[in-house]
Each structure stands twice: as C-alpha cells, then as structure tokens.
Design a protein around this motif. Structure first.
Motif, PDB file in Angstrom:
ATOM      1  N   SER A  68      -9.015 -11.840  11.464  1.00  0.00           N
ATOM      2  CA  SER A  68      -7.632 -11.253  11.383  1.00  0.00           C
ATOM      3  C   SER A  68      -6.760 -12.200  10.952  1.00  0.00           C
ATOM      4  O   SER A  68      -5.516 -11.925  10.443  1.00  0.00           O
ATOM      5  CB  SER A  68      -7.354 -10.326  12.293  1.00  0.00           C
ATOM      6  N   LEU A  69      -6.881 -13.553  10.910  1.00  0.00           N
ATOM      7  CA  LEU A  69      -5.863 -14.688  11.009  1.00  0.00           C
ATOM      8  C   LEU A  69      -6.486 -15.451   9.765  1.00  0.00           C
ATOM      9  O   LEU A  69      -5.918 -16.526   9.446  1.00  0.00           O
ATOM     10  CB  LEU A  69      -5.867 -15.676  12.437  1.00  0.00           C
ATOM     11  N   ARG A  70      -7.387 -15.318   9.211  1.00  0.00           N
ATOM     12  CA  ARG A  70      -8.158 -16.110   7.925  1.00  0.00           C
ATOM     13  C   ARG A  70      -7.332 -15.874   6.669  1.00  0.00           C
ATOM     14  O   ARG A  70      -7.074 -16.929   6.060  1.00  0.00           O
ATOM     15  CB  ARG A  70      -9.633 -15.895   7.955  1.00  0.00           C
ATOM     16  N   GLY A  71      -7.188 -14.747   6.464  1.00  0.00           N
ATOM     17  CA  GLY A  71      -6.696 -14.405   5.056  1.00  0.00           C
ATOM     18  C   GLY A  71      -5.141 -13.934   5.185  1.00  0.00           C
ATOM     19  O   GLY A  71      -4.718 -13.623   6.387  1.00  0.00           O
ATOM     20  N   ASP A  72      -4.476 -13.832   4.056  1.00  0.00           N
ATOM     21  CA  ASP A  72      -3.008 -13.344   4.133  1.00  0.00           C
ATOM     22  C   ASP A  72      -3.281 -11.821   3.725  1.00  0.00           C
ATOM     23  O   ASP A  72      -3.529 -11.469   2.455  1.00  0.00           O
ATOM     24  CB  ASP A  72      -2.564 -13.901   2.826  1.00  0.00           C
ATOM     25  N   ILE A  73      -2.918 -10.924   4.883  1.00  0.00           N
ATOM     26  CA  ILE A  73      -2.912  -9.705   4.555  1.00  0.00           C
ATOM     27  C   ILE A  73      -1.822  -9.041   3.690  1.00  0.00           C
ATOM     28  O   ILE A  73      -1.898  -7.930   3.000  1.00  0.00           O
ATOM     29  CB  ILE A  73      -2.812  -8.788   5.903  1.00  0.00           C
ATOM     30  N   ASN A  74      -0.739  -9.969   3.634  1.00  0.00           N
ATOM     31  CA  ASN A  74       0.310  -9.373   2.636  1.00  0.00           C
ATOM     32  C   ASN A  74       0.218  -9.924   1.144  1.00  0.00           C
ATOM     33  O   ASN A  74       1.022  -9.611   0.298  1.00  0.00           O
ATOM     34  CB  ASN A  74       1.630 -10.056   3.386  1.00  0.00           C
ATOM     35  N   ASP A  75      -1.031 -10.453   0.946  1.00  0.00           N
ATOM     36  CA  ASP A  75      -1.248 -10.808  -0.325  1.00  0.00           C
ATOM     37  C   ASP A  75      -1.401  -9.433  -1.336  1.00  0.00           C
ATOM     38  O   ASP A  75      -1.765  -8.648  -0.924  1.00  0.00           O
ATOM     39  CB  ASP A  75      -2.663 -11.555  -0.612  1.00  0.00           C
ATOM     40  N   PRO A  76      -0.315  -9.713  -2.383  1.00  0.00           N
ATOM     41  CA  PRO A  76      -0.487  -8.547  -3.381  1.00  0.00           C
ATOM     42  C   PRO A  76      -1.734  -8.156  -4.003  1.00  0.00           C
ATOM     43  O   PRO A  76      -2.023  -7.017  -4.167  1.00  0.00           O
ATOM     44  CB  PRO A  76       0.625  -9.164  -4.629  1.00  0.00           C
ATOM     45  N   ARG A  77      -2.700  -8.953  -3.775  1.00  0.00           N
ATOM     46  CA  ARG A  77      -3.966  -8.615  -4.512  1.00  0.00           C
ATOM     47  C   ARG A  77      -4.719  -7.854  -3.326  1.00  0.00           C
ATOM     48  O   ARG A  77      -5.699  -7.043  -3.894  1.00  0.00           O
ATOM     49  CB  ARG A  77      -4.739 -10.022  -4.713  1.00  0.00           C
ATOM     50  N   ASN A  78      -4.571  -7.645  -2.205  1.00  0.00           N
ATOM     51  CA  ASN A  78      -5.009  -6.752  -1.327  1.00  0.00           C
ATOM     52  C   ASN A  78      -4.324  -5.421  -1.078  1.00  0.00           C
ATOM     53  O   ASN A  78      -4.633  -4.476  -0.366  1.00  0.00           O
ATOM     54  CB  ASN A  78      -4.907  -7.397   0.133  1.00  0.00           C
ATOM     55  N   GLN A  79      -3.191  -5.232  -2.088  1.00  0.00           N
ATOM     56  CA  GLN A  79      -2.403  -3.954  -2.033  1.00  0.00           C
ATOM     57  C   GLN A  79      -3.003  -3.040  -3.113  1.00  0.00           C
ATOM     58  O   GLN A  79      -3.250  -3.511  -4.275  1.00  0.00           O
ATOM     59  CB  GLN A  79      -1.043  -4.084  -2.040  1.00  0.00           C
ATOM     60  N   ALA A  80      -3.165  -1.530  -2.982  1.00  0.00           N
ATOM     61  CA  ALA A  80      -3.602  -0.738  -3.863  1.00  0.00           C
ATOM     62  C   ALA A  80      -2.401  -0.664  -4.905  1.00  0.00           C
ATOM     63  O   ALA A  80      -1.308  -0.917  -4.603  1.00  0.00           O
ATOM     64  CB  ALA A  80      -3.771   0.681  -3.356  1.00  0.00           C
ATOM     65  N   MET A  81      -2.690  -0.422  -6.104  1.00  0.00           N
ATOM     66  CA  MET A  81      -1.870   0.061  -7.275  1.00  0.00           C
ATOM     67  C   MET A  81      -0.611   0.886  -6.936  1.00  0.00           C
ATOM     68  O   MET A  81       0.538   0.800  -6.980  1.00  0.00           O
ATOM     69  CB  MET A  81      -2.388   0.094  -8.546  1.00  0.00           C
ATOM     70  N   SER A  82      -1.064   2.069  -6.297  1.00  0.00           N
ATOM     71  CA  SER A  82      -0.323   3.131  -6.004  1.00  0.00           C
ATOM     72  C   SER A  82       0.854   2.863  -4.710  1.00  0.00           C
ATOM     73  O   SER A  82       1.952   3.018  -5.036  1.00  0.00           O
ATOM     74  CB  SER A  82      -0.849   4.350  -5.420  1.00  0.00           C
ATOM     75  N   GLU A  83       0.496   1.747  -4.067  1.00  0.00           N
ATOM     76  CA  GLU A  83       1.335   1.155  -3.094  1.00  0.00           C
ATOM     77  C   GLU A  83       2.246   0.383  -3.762  1.00  0.00           C
ATOM     78  O   GLU A  83       3.474   0.282  -3.209  1.00  0.00           O
ATOM     79  CB  GLU A  83       0.730   0.558  -1.894  1.00  0.00           C
ATOM     80  N   ARG A  84       1.933  -0.407  -4.722  1.00  0.00           N
ATOM     81  CA  ARG A  84       2.958  -1.494  -5.785  1.00  0.00           C
ATOM     82  C   ARG A  84       3.730  -0.561  -6.223  1.00  0.00           C
ATOM     83  O   ARG A  84       5.085  -1.047  -6.348  1.00  0.00           O
ATOM     84  CB  ARG A  84       1.924  -2.350  -6.518  1.00  0.00           C
ATOM     85  N   ILE A  85       3.386   0.425  -6.806  1.00  0.00           N
ATOM     86  CA  ILE A  85       4.226   1.190  -7.432  1.00  0.00           C
ATOM     87  C   ILE A  85       5.319   2.109  -6.588  1.00  0.00           C
ATOM     88  O   ILE A  85       6.847   2.036  -6.984  1.00  0.00           O
ATOM     89  CB  ILE A  85       3.744   2.460  -8.405  1.00  0.00           C
ATOM     90  N   LYS A  86       5.207   2.389  -5.226  1.00  0.00           N
ATOM     91  CA  LYS A  86       6.047   3.038  -4.287  1.00  0.00           C
ATOM     92  C   LYS A  86       6.940   2.049  -3.960  1.00  0.00           C
ATOM     93  O   LYS A  86       8.091   2.307  -3.741  1.00  0.00           O
ATOM     94  CB  LYS A  86       5.154   3.432  -3.002  1.00  0.00           C
ATOM     95  N   SER A  87       6.812   0.848  -4.210  1.00  0.00           N
ATOM     96  CA  SER A  87       7.720  -0.257  -3.678  1.00  0.00           C
ATOM     97  C   SER A  87       9.030   0.018  -4.877  1.00  0.00           C
ATOM     98  O   SER A  87      10.102  -0.547  -4.424  1.00  0.00           O
ATOM     99  CB  SER A  87       7.087  -1.703  -3.749  1.00  0.00           C
TER     100      SER A  87
END
Length: 191
Positions: A68-87
């Motif tokens: 859980s501490l290895r990667g960046d969970i806030n990295d935009p590549r880990n976010q679904a396109m629908s969530e990006r559109i909601k922003s």
C-alpha cells in the motif's frame, strides 16, 4: 496464627461479588489479535474468547515496504476515465457545497470532497482488510455455536418425548389400577 483485618475481608468479599456480577461476554467483546504472517510461518492458536486472524503474505514480502506504500494511489493512470470526467463537474462551481473560495458557503463542500476521496482511496487499497477477515472468523465461530445449539435442542426434545411417554404409561397404569379396584369393590345396597 495470622490476623486478618475486617477491611481486608470486606475487600475480598467485594472483589468476589464484582466477579460474580460481571456480565457474560457478548459477541463483539472478544479480544481480536490481527497478525500478518509470511511464507510458511504458523498462525498462533486462539485461546478462550480471543480471535486470532492471520493474513498470509509470500516469503518475498517479509522485508519489503508494504504494497500500500509502494505506489502512488493518486496517480491519474490508476483512475478510471469515468472518474476523471466526474472531476470536471466542479469546474466553475461556486456557492454552498462547491468547495470553492468564491461565493457564500463555498468552503462547505471541501470536507465532503475530502471524505469522498478518502473512501475512494480506501476502496482501491489492495492491502489486507482485517475487517473482512474478522467478520469471516466471527461467522465461522457462530456456525459452530449454531451447530452446538441444534445438537442440544435435539437432545432436549428427545428427553421431553421420553418423559411424555413415561408419564402417559404411568397414567395408563394408574387408570387401570383404579378401574380394577372399582370393579373389585361391591356397590352399596340402596336403602
């Protein structure tokens, strides 16, 4: 001979009384021990009303930084396109519940936005979720309790059935004796 004061006797009696008046353990009051074990390590046995929950990881993870501490969970590549559109919904928003610096009450939506973001991060966490493991262990224990209760209920029903049969048999014997004694005694002659 040792002398015991009245105060020490009263203290002993109050401790004994409080131990007897202690309420029985309820589900959820048990001690929960959460452990992460690696490779072929053995999970310790639970004792009494303690629940031991072990999460097993591979031997390669023993000395590594938690996943859980290895990667960046806030990295935009880990976010679904629908969530990006909601922003984009909040672009240009102002006023109450908008989390903007302009408009009356614009700050009120900021706390809600942070809470929603935290829950989203928690839902995406691939790490170990002890809550699910604890719920599974409780369900396993309660299944044992239910099976034991069913067994006790079956024994009680068998006992009650046997007792009812014995009582019916005794009642029939008593009625037969009364009928036999009534037949043996002559009726009084009318005057």
């Amino acid at each position: 001979m040792a002398r015991i004061s009245l105060a020490s006797i009263a203290l002993m009696l109050s401790v004994q009384a409080s131990a007897q008046d202690a309420p029985a353990a309820r589900p959820g009051d048990e001690k929960i021990n959460q452990l992460i074990i690696y490779g072929e390590d053995e999970c310790p046995e639970s004792k009494g009303d303690e629940i031991v929950v072990c999460a097993r990881l591979g031997e390669a993870d023993r000395f590594r930084i938690p996943s859980s501490l290895r990667g960046d969970i806030n990295d935009p590549r880990n976010q679904a396109m629908s969530e990006r559109i909601k922003s984009y919904e909040y672009v240009g928003a102002s006023g109450t519940m908008s989390c903007s610096p302009s408009g009356a009450g614009g700050f009120t939506g900021c706390g809600l936005a942070e809470i929603n973001k935290a829950y989203a991060e928690k839902a995406q966490d691939t790490g170990i979720v002890f809550g699910r493991l604890i719920a599974a262990e409780r369900a396993k224990r309660m299944a044992g309790v239910d099976a034991e209760a069913a067994e006790v209920e079956a024994r009680v029903q068998a006992f009650e059935k046997g007792r009812a049969e014995r009582e019916a048999k005794l009642q029939a014997e008593l009625e037969a004796k009364e009928a036999a004694s009534a037949d043996a005694q002559p009726l009084p002659e009318p005057k």
